[in-house]
Design a protein around this motif. Structure first.
Motif, PDB file in Angstrom:
ATOM      1  N   ASP A   5     -53.535  53.969  65.396  1.00 23.42           N
ATOM      2  CA  ASP A   5     -53.746  55.408  65.536  1.00 23.42           C
ATOM      3  C   ASP A   5     -53.271  56.152  64.289  1.00 23.42           C
ATOM      4  O   ASP A   5     -53.907  57.113  63.837  1.00 23.42           O
ATOM      5  CB  ASP A   5     -53.026  55.950  66.769  1.00 23.42           C
ATOM      6  N   GLU A   6     -52.167  55.696  63.735  1.00 18.08           N
ATOM      7  CA  GLU A   6     -51.633  56.324  62.520  1.00 18.08           C
ATOM      8  C   GLU A   6     -52.565  56.102  61.328  1.00 18.08           C
ATOM      9  O   GLU A   6     -52.835  57.020  60.564  1.00 18.08           O
ATOM     10  CB  GLU A   6     -50.232  55.775  62.208  1.00 18.08           C
ATOM     11  N   LYS A   9     -55.622  58.339  61.632  1.00 22.85           N
ATOM     12  CA  LYS A   9     -55.373  59.708  61.184  1.00 22.85           C
ATOM     13  C   LYS A   9     -55.427  59.811  59.668  1.00 22.85           C
ATOM     14  O   LYS A   9     -55.982  60.762  59.112  1.00 22.85           O
ATOM     15  CB  LYS A   9     -53.999  60.185  61.678  1.00 22.85           C
ATOM     16  N   LYS A  12     -59.078  59.507  58.364  1.00 19.95           N
ATOM     17  CA  LYS A  12     -59.766  60.784  58.595  1.00 19.95           C
ATOM     18  C   LYS A  12     -59.322  61.827  57.572  1.00 19.95           C
ATOM     19  O   LYS A  12     -60.141  62.570  57.025  1.00 19.95           O
ATOM     20  CB  LYS A  12     -59.484  61.293  60.003  1.00 19.95           C
ATOM     21  N   LYS A  13     -58.027  61.879  57.309  1.00 17.58           N
ATOM     22  CA  LYS A  13     -57.496  62.855  56.349  1.00 17.58           C
ATOM     23  C   LYS A  13     -58.045  62.589  54.953  1.00 17.58           C
ATOM     24  O   LYS A  13     -58.410  63.520  54.235  1.00 17.58           O
ATOM     25  CB  LYS A  13     -55.966  62.806  56.334  1.00 17.58           C
TER      26      LYS A  13
END
Length: 79
Positions: A5-6, A9, A12-13
Motif C-alpha cells: 500500500d505504501e 501511494k 501514484k505520487k
C-alpha cells in the motif's frame, strides 16, 4: 497499512509528479497496464525487473524513496 500500500501511494505520487497518465508511464517503462494497476492498487509491489525498468526510464527517481519512503522522491523534488 502494508508495504504494498505504501509503494502504491508512492507510485501514484510519482506519476502525478510527472504529469502523465498511467498509460504513458506504461508505454515509457515497458510495463503492462495490468502490472502497473496492480502496483497502484497495492495488490503486489514491483519486482526487481520492474524496478529496473522504472529507474532506467526515470533515473531521477530515487529507488530508496520508492521502496522505503526515505528521502525525497526525485533528486530535484522540493517537497
Amino acid at each position: 497499512m502494508n508495504i504494498n500500500d505504501e509503494v502504491a501511494k508512492r507510485i501514484k505520487k510519482f506519476i502525478a509528479h510527472l504529469g502523465i497518465t498511467t498509460a504513458e508511464f506504461c508505454r515509457k517503462t515497458g510495463l503492462s497496464r495490468q502490472t502497473v494497476d496492480k502496483f497502484k492498487a497495492g495488490i503486489h509491489g514491483p519486482r526487481v525487473e520492474s524496478l529496473h525498468k522504472i529507474i532506467k526510464c526515470y533515473p531521477e527517481l530515487r529507488l530508496n524513496w520508492l521502496v522505503s519512503g526515505c528521502l525525497l522522491y526525485t533528486s530535484d523534488a522540493a517537497d
